[in-house]
Design an enzyme around this catalytic site. Structure first.
Site, short mmCIF file in Angstrom:
data_model
loop_
_atom_site.label_atom_id
_atom_site.label_comp_id
_atom_site.label_asym_id
_atom_site.label_seq_id
_atom_site.Cartn_x
_atom_site.Cartn_y
_atom_site.Cartn_z
N ARG A 127 0.82 -1.22 0.00
CA ARG A 127 0.00 0.00 0.00
C ARG A 127 0.86 1.27 0.00
NH1 ARG A 127 -4.84 0.66 4.31
NH2 ARG A 127 -3.23 0.70 5.91
N ARG A 172 -1.31 -5.48 14.29
CA ARG A 172 -2.57 -4.76 14.10
C ARG A 172 -3.73 -5.75 13.90
NH1 ARG A 172 -1.01 -1.05 9.37
NH2 ARG A 172 -3.15 -0.31 9.43
P1 AMP Z 1 -6.06 3.56 10.94
O1 AMP Z 1 -5.66 4.69 10.07
O2 AMP Z 1 -7.53 3.55 11.26
O3 AMP Z 1 -5.57 2.22 10.46
O4 AMP Z 1 -5.33 3.79 12.36
C1 AMP Z 1 -3.92 3.80 12.48
C2 AMP Z 1 -3.51 3.68 13.94
O5 AMP Z 1 -4.03 4.81 14.68
C3 AMP Z 1 -4.05 2.47 14.68
O6 AMP Z 1 -3.28 1.31 14.46
C4 AMP Z 1 -3.98 2.97 16.12
O7 AMP Z 1 -2.65 2.96 16.60
C5 AMP Z 1 -4.40 4.43 15.98
N1 AMP Z 1 -5.88 4.56 16.10
C6 AMP Z 1 -6.75 4.95 15.13
N2 AMP Z 1 -8.01 4.95 15.59
C7 AMP Z 1 -7.94 4.54 16.89
C8 AMP Z 1 -8.91 4.31 17.90
N3 AMP Z 1 -10.22 4.49 17.68
N4 AMP Z 1 -8.46 3.90 19.12
C9 AMP Z 1 -7.15 3.73 19.38
N5 AMP Z 1 -6.19 3.90 18.46
C10 AMP Z 1 -6.57 4.30 17.22
#
Ligand code: AMP
Length: 219
Positions: A127, A172
């Site tokens: 990606r 993740r």
């Molecule tokens: P994403 O862009 O949604 O894949 O988020 C990237 C990273 O941001 C995640 O792996 C978490 O470390 C953090 N993150 C995003 N949203 C949340 C959430 N609702 N709660 C806790 N950490 C978050």
């Protein structure tokens, strides 16, 4: 409409959220994007979040919930929103329920994007994301940009997210199974979950999602 988008990393939540939000004329609220904006602006919140994000773990609830609430309270979100990446565990889902209740609002649907695990790892490892607009997403093999590392849509620089390495993706995914998947049952008990396959062309998945949301709205 008030919608929550849920699915493993690499399911295409960000890409679908951008299209769905446009089709439904509601803002796309991504907590991941909000954290990344804080990181690039060098805020205290960004500094706290970065190490946790790079390790593939979740940012503490109290920080995340306050940030999400602030965003949902902005005027453009008064008529609805599409949440992408929030809530990510049951305490966050409960906090969202509480928040919506206090505002006299409720969710209309929780759209669950399903994708097999081996596909997820392949998708994430290749990606590349545009620095100017995170909805502009490419893949080195599946949807390469015309010029390497340059966004076809806006000319922005493409980069690989720090947490998109294969090792972090495994963490993740574990976090997703252990902490995020239980929110699907939480919302299933409220009769809100619609599940669709996230495989295939982006436009086909969007069409599938719009049809599923329409059907859940009518039922
Ligand atoms: P994403 O862009 O949604 O894949 O988020 C990237 C990273 O941001 C995640 O792996 C978490 O470390 C953090 N993150 C995003 N949203 C949340 C959430 N609702 N709660 C806790 N950490 C978050």
């Amino acid at each position: 409409m008030r919608i929550v988008l849920v699915g493993p990393p690499g399911a295409g939540k960000g890409t679908q959220a951008a299209y769905l939000a446009k089709n439904l004329a509601i803002p796309h609220i991504s907590t991941g994007d909000l954290f990344r904006a804080n990181i690039s602006q060098g805020t205290e919140l960004g500094r706290r979040a970065k190490t946790i994000m790079d390790a593939g773990q979740l940012v503490p609830d109290e920080v995340t919930i306050d940030m999400a609430k602030d965003r949902m309270e902005q005027p453009d979100a008064a008529g609805g929103f599409l949440l992408d990446g929030f809530p990510r565990n049951v305490p966050q889902a409960e906090a969202l329920d509480e928040f919506l209740k206090s505002e006299g609002q409720q969710l209309d649907a929780v759209l669950d994007l399903e994708v097999p695990e081996d596909e997820v790892v392949k998708r994430i490892a290749g990606r590349r994301i545009c620095r100017k607009d995170s909805a502009h997403v490419f893949h080195v093999t599946y949807s390469p940009p015309k010029t390497a590392d340059v966004c076809d849509a806006c000319g922005g620089e493409l980069y690989q997210r720090g947490d998109d390495s294969e090792e972090t993706v495994r963490t993740r995914l574990d976090v997703y199974h252990e902490q995020t998947e239980p929110i699907i049952d939480h919302y299933r008990a409220q009769g809100l979950v619609v599940t669709i396959s996230a495989l295939g062309e982006v436009a086909d998945v969007t069409e599938r999602a719009m049809a599923a949301l329409k059907q859940s709205d009518e039922s």
